[in-house]
Design a protein around this motif. Structure first.
Motif, PDB file in Angstrom:
ATOM      1  N   ALA A  84       0.830  -1.206   0.000  1.00  0.00           N
ATOM      2  CA  ALA A  84       0.000   0.000   0.000  1.00  0.00           C
ATOM      3  C   ALA A  84       0.865   1.257   0.000  1.00  0.00           C
TER       4      ALA A  84
ATOM      5  N   ILE B  64      -6.294   1.958   0.114  1.00  0.00           N
ATOM      6  CA  ILE B  64      -5.473   0.978  -0.610  1.00  0.00           C
ATOM      7  C   ILE B  64      -5.411  -0.324   0.180  1.00  0.00           C
ATOM      8  N   LEU B  65      -5.212  -0.238   1.490  1.00  0.00           N
ATOM      9  CA  LEU B  65      -5.163  -1.446   2.335  1.00  0.00           C
ATOM     10  C   LEU B  65      -6.444  -2.260   2.195  1.00  0.00           C
TER      11      LEU B  65
ATOM     12  N   GLN C  23      -6.817  -3.736  -1.352  1.00  0.00           N
ATOM     13  CA  GLN C  23      -5.889  -4.840  -1.603  1.00  0.00           C
ATOM     14  C   GLN C  23      -6.361  -6.100  -0.875  1.00  0.00           C
TER      15      GLN C  23
END
Length: 185
Positions: free
Chosen positions: A42, A63-64, A67
């Motif tokens: 990330a 993003i975390l 993902q």
């Protein structure tokens, strides 16, 4: 990235990486190494767009979450659970009970699917409202509600030992040592 942007990124990583790592570890079911990988990926993605990011922490957290969603959508992902040795507990009955609760909770969370675990982490660890969780995961509020309900029901079925520990008498708090919960009397 210019020198000013690089310095800004380094400051962000120094100041916020521990909090982001806790979230990443919880999203990965308590697996510290997988959480570190998730956070590093990330941060690498964020570094490429650093100059254009208005709210860096929100951007990296998104993003975390995304993902992690991508990880549980992959069909070839192995169903392997890595469990680290529990940390050494201090002396006393309270410390032993707290350690037992952390272990039971970690095992119970690892029995959930990645999607269920992600929803529970966002709702109860990150304390996000249902609308924000839905927006982050790209689904409807009703999906978040039903997933939360089913996740908690499955947790009760898969881990009846949580009820045996008398969780009605204790307050569950986020832990400081990457464990899913900490007990406070």
């Amino acid at each position: 990235m210019n020198a000013e942007g690089l310095e800004s990124f380094r400051d962000f990583v120094d100041n916020r990486s521990s909090a982001l790592l806790k979230t990443a570890v919880l999203l990965c079911g308590g697996d510290l190494y997988a959480g570190e990988d998730l956070l590093q990926n990330a941060l690498a993605k964020a570094a490429g767009r650093w100059q254009r990011i208005d709210e860096p922490e929100a951007y990296v957290r998104r993003i975390l979450y995304r993902q992690q969603v991508s990880r549980w959508r992959l069909k070839w992902r192995r169903r392997e659970v890595s469990v680290a040795e529990p940390p050494e507990a201090g002396a006393g009955a309270d410390a032993a009970a707290a350690a037992e609760l952390r272990l039971v909770m970690r095992q119970a969370l690892s029995r959930l699917t990645a999607r269920q675990r992600t929803v529970l982490v966002l709702r109860y660890f990150e304390d996000l409202p249902e609308a924000d969780v839905a927006r982050l995961l790209g689904c409807s509020v009703g999906t978040v509600r039903s997933t939360t309900h089913r996740s908690l029901a499955r947790l009760r079925v898969l881990a009846p030992e949580l009820a045996a520990l008398g969780l009605a008498d204790v307050e569950l708090q986020p832990s400081r040592d990457y464990s899913p919960v900490e007990v406070r009397p």
